[in-house]
Scaffold this motif. Structure first.
Motif, PDB file in Angstrom:
ATOM      1  N   ASP A 128       0.962  -1.348  -0.177  1.00 25.36           N
ATOM      2  CA  ASP A 128       0.006  -0.105  -0.080  1.00 25.36           C
ATOM      3  C   ASP A 128       0.743   1.186  -0.030  1.00 25.36           C
ATOM      4  O   ASP A 128       1.985   1.260   0.339  1.00 25.36           O
ATOM      5  N   ASP A 129       0.603   2.266  -0.723  1.00 21.12           N
ATOM      6  CA  ASP A 129       1.382   3.675  -0.801  1.00 21.12           C
ATOM      7  C   ASP A 129       0.919   4.579   0.356  1.00 21.12           C
ATOM      8  O   ASP A 129       1.451   5.482   0.520  1.00 21.12           O
ATOM      9  N   HIS A 130       0.138   4.185   1.349  1.00 22.28           N
ATOM     10  CA  HIS A 130      -0.226   4.830   2.584  1.00 22.28           C
ATOM     11  C   HIS A 130       0.518   4.148   3.815  1.00 22.28           C
ATOM     12  O   HIS A 130       0.036   3.090   4.206  1.00 22.28           O
ATOM     13  N   PRO A 131       1.661   4.636   4.660  1.00 17.70           N
ATOM     14  CA  PRO A 131       2.174   3.877   5.526  1.00 17.70           C
ATOM     15  C   PRO A 131       1.182   3.611   6.780  1.00 17.70           C
ATOM     16  O   PRO A 131       1.502   2.678   7.288  1.00 17.70           O
ATOM     17  N   ILE A 132       0.347   4.478   6.926  1.00 18.35           N
ATOM     18  CA  ILE A 132      -0.755   4.603   8.039  1.00 18.35           C
ATOM     19  C   ILE A 132      -1.611   3.188   7.630  1.00 18.35           C
ATOM     20  O   ILE A 132      -1.971   2.530   8.713  1.00 18.35           O
ATOM     21  N   VAL A 133      -1.884   2.780   6.514  1.00 27.43           N
ATOM     22  CA  VAL A 133      -2.610   1.646   6.349  1.00 27.43           C
ATOM     23  C   VAL A 133      -1.706   0.617   6.546  1.00 27.43           C
ATOM     24  O   VAL A 133      -2.125  -0.414   7.071  1.00 27.43           O
ATOM     25  N   ILE A 134      -0.661   0.398   5.886  1.00 31.91           N
ATOM     26  CA  ILE A 134       0.299  -0.579   6.354  1.00 31.91           C
ATOM     27  C   ILE A 134       0.479  -1.144   7.684  1.00 31.91           C
ATOM     28  O   ILE A 134       0.304  -1.972   8.184  1.00 31.91           O
ATOM     29  N   GLU A 135       0.919  -0.063   8.492  1.00 29.72           N
ATOM     30  CA  GLU A 135       0.813  -0.131   9.868  1.00 29.72           C
ATOM     31  C   GLU A 135      -0.250  -0.570  10.427  1.00 29.72           C
ATOM     32  O   GLU A 135      -0.049  -1.475  11.658  1.00 29.72           O
ATOM     33  N   GLY A 136      -1.549  -0.033  10.357  1.00 29.00           N
ATOM     34  CA  GLY A 136      -2.507  -0.756  10.694  1.00 29.00           C
ATOM     35  C   GLY A 136      -3.032  -2.172  10.490  1.00 29.00           C
ATOM     36  O   GLY A 136      -3.297  -3.099  11.290  1.00 29.00           O
ATOM     37  N   LEU A 137      -2.788  -2.639   9.135  1.00 27.93           N
ATOM     38  CA  LEU A 137      -3.002  -3.749   8.813  1.00 27.93           C
ATOM     39  C   LEU A 137      -1.904  -4.833   9.476  1.00 27.93           C
ATOM     40  O   LEU A 137      -2.259  -5.962  10.064  1.00 27.93           O
ATOM     41  N   ARG A 138      -0.553  -4.453   9.635  1.00 25.85           N
ATOM     42  CA  ARG A 138       0.493  -4.929  10.216  1.00 25.85           C
ATOM     43  C   ARG A 138       0.268  -5.114  11.801  1.00 25.85           C
ATOM     44  O   ARG A 138       0.243  -6.348  12.272  1.00 25.85           O
ATOM     45  N   MET A 139      -0.254  -4.113  12.429  1.00 25.24           N
ATOM     46  CA  MET A 139      -0.651  -4.479  13.844  1.00 25.24           C
ATOM     47  C   MET A 139      -1.801  -5.437  13.888  1.00 25.24           C
ATOM     48  O   MET A 139      -1.839  -6.430  15.069  1.00 25.24           O
ATOM     49  N   SER A 147      -1.496  -9.461  15.568  1.00 26.29           N
ATOM     50  CA  SER A 147      -2.068 -10.050  16.822  1.00 26.29           C
ATOM     51  C   SER A 147      -2.596 -11.474  16.509  1.00 26.29           C
ATOM     52  O   SER A 147      -3.102 -11.945  17.717  1.00 26.29           O
ATOM     53  N   GLN A 148      -2.580 -11.886  15.336  1.00 30.87           N
ATOM     54  CA  GLN A 148      -3.185 -13.489  15.280  1.00 30.87           C
ATOM     55  C   GLN A 148      -2.228 -14.372  15.123  1.00 30.87           C
ATOM     56  O   GLN A 148      -1.018 -14.230  14.348  1.00 30.87           O
ATOM     57  N   PRO A 149      -2.093 -15.441  15.714  1.00 28.30           N
ATOM     58  CA  PRO A 149      -0.959 -16.335  15.767  1.00 28.30           C
ATOM     59  C   PRO A 149      -0.749 -17.086  14.428  1.00 28.30           C
ATOM     60  O   PRO A 149      -0.048 -17.665  14.431  1.00 28.30           O
ATOM     61  N   PHE A 150      -1.760 -17.198  13.654  1.00 26.66           N
ATOM     62  CA  PHE A 150      -1.680 -17.828  12.395  1.00 26.66           C
ATOM     63  C   PHE A 150      -1.012 -17.396  11.449  1.00 26.66           C
ATOM     64  O   PHE A 150      -0.919 -17.648  10.182  1.00 26.66           O
ATOM     65  N   PHE A 151      -0.803 -15.762  11.394  1.00 32.42           N
ATOM     66  CA  PHE A 151      -0.024 -14.961  10.310  1.00 32.42           C
ATOM     67  C   PHE A 151       1.024 -14.704  10.669  1.00 32.42           C
ATOM     68  O   PHE A 151       1.634 -14.405  11.735  1.00 32.42           O
ATOM     69  N   ASN A 152       1.922 -14.622   9.601  1.00 36.17           N
ATOM     70  CA  ASN A 152       3.288 -14.135   9.826  1.00 36.17           C
ATOM     71  C   ASN A 152       3.671 -12.798   8.714  1.00 36.17           C
ATOM     72  O   ASN A 152       3.300 -13.145   7.430  1.00 36.17           O
ATOM     73  N   VAL A 153       3.573 -11.730   8.967  1.00 35.27           N
ATOM     74  CA  VAL A 153       3.784 -10.368   8.311  1.00 35.27           C
ATOM     75  C   VAL A 153       5.096 -10.466   7.789  1.00 35.27           C
ATOM     76  O   VAL A 153       6.018 -10.098   8.416  1.00 35.27           O
ATOM     77  N   ALA A 154       5.262 -11.052   6.428  1.00 33.16           N
ATOM     78  CA  ALA A 154       6.563 -11.292   5.918  1.00 33.16           C
ATOM     79  C   ALA A 154       7.213  -9.915   5.290  1.00 33.16           C
ATOM     80  O   ALA A 154       8.488  -9.978   5.240  1.00 33.16           O
ATOM     81  N   GLY A 155       6.654  -8.890   5.109  1.00 30.80           N
ATOM     82  CA  GLY A 155       7.147  -7.640   4.767  1.00 30.80           C
ATOM     83  C   GLY A 155       6.163  -6.760   4.186  1.00 30.80           C
ATOM     84  O   GLY A 155       4.772  -6.944   4.403  1.00 30.80           O
ATOM     85  N   SER A 156       6.400  -5.405   4.131  1.00 30.51           N
ATOM     86  CA  SER A 156       5.325  -4.542   3.544  1.00 30.51           C
ATOM     87  C   SER A 156       6.151  -3.545   2.522  1.00 30.51           C
ATOM     88  O   SER A 156       7.397  -3.203   2.676  1.00 30.51           O
ATOM     89  N   PHE A 157       5.418  -3.104   1.625  1.00 28.35           N
ATOM     90  CA  PHE A 157       5.961  -2.486   0.442  1.00 28.35           C
ATOM     91  C   PHE A 157       5.127  -1.514   0.015  1.00 28.35           C
ATOM     92  O   PHE A 157       3.893  -1.352  -0.004  1.00 28.35           O
ATOM     93  N   THR A 158       5.626  -0.248  -0.596  1.00 30.04           N
ATOM     94  CA  THR A 158       4.823   0.819  -1.086  1.00 30.04           C
ATOM     95  C   THR A 158       4.875   1.045  -2.495  1.00 30.04           C
ATOM     96  O   THR A 158       4.128   1.885  -3.031  1.00 30.04           O
ATOM     97  N   THR A 159       5.574   0.179  -3.076  1.00 34.33           N
ATOM     98  CA  THR A 159       5.737   0.172  -4.676  1.00 34.33           C
ATOM     99  C   THR A 159       5.456  -1.416  -5.323  1.00 34.33           C
ATOM    100  O   THR A 159       5.622  -2.392  -4.492  1.00 34.33           O
ATOM    101  N   GLY A 160       4.735  -1.262  -6.498  1.00 36.24           N
ATOM    102  CA  GLY A 160       4.804  -2.676  -7.191  1.00 36.24           C
ATOM    103  C   GLY A 160       6.286  -3.303  -7.480  1.00 36.24           C
ATOM    104  O   GLY A 160       6.466  -4.430  -7.215  1.00 36.24           O
TER     105      GLY A 160
END
Length: 114
Positions: free
Chosen positions: A12-23, A27-40
């Motif tokens: 997502d190109d909006h860091p606040i959206v990335i941070e909200g989704l990441r948080m 909080s869920q044990p079945f997910f691993n957030v492997a990375g976040s990016f702002t460009t394709g």
């Protein structure tokens, strides 16, 4: 898939959206957030070397069209599921690839929003 975490990246190109989704996802044990990016471009570079189960993808990015990016992602990583989100139209679109993971992901999102 019982004991495996679902590897997710957020694009997502909006860091606040990335941070909200990441948080929310961390909080869920079945997910691993492997990375976040702002460009394709960053996203494509990452998936060339890493296995990703689900990509949460903003369909409007500064360096390209989300639809074309989806095609490129599927060429590189055909088993990756895509969930495209845009705040502009308030829609959630999910591909039907790896349906089991997408269904689990959507159920968890629904439960988390209650």
């Amino acid at each position: 898939m019982e004991n495996e975490k679902i590897n997710i990246i957020i694009v997502d190109d909006h860091p606040i959206v990335i941070e909200g989704l990441r948080m929310m996802l961390k909080s869920q044990p079945f997910f691993n957030v492997a990375g976040s990016f702002t460009t394709g471009g960053e996203t494509l570079d990452f998936i060339r070397s890493q296995t990703v189960d689900i990509i949460l993808l903003d369909i409007t990015l500064p360096d390209g069209n989300g639809t074309e990016l989806c095609r490129e992602i599927k060429k590189i990583s055909p088993n990756t599921s895509l969930c495209s989100v845009t705040a502009q139209k308030g829609v959630l679109l999910c591909s039907l690839y790896k349906t089991e993971q997408v269904v689990i992901f959507l159920k968890i999102l629904l439960l988390m929003s209650l």
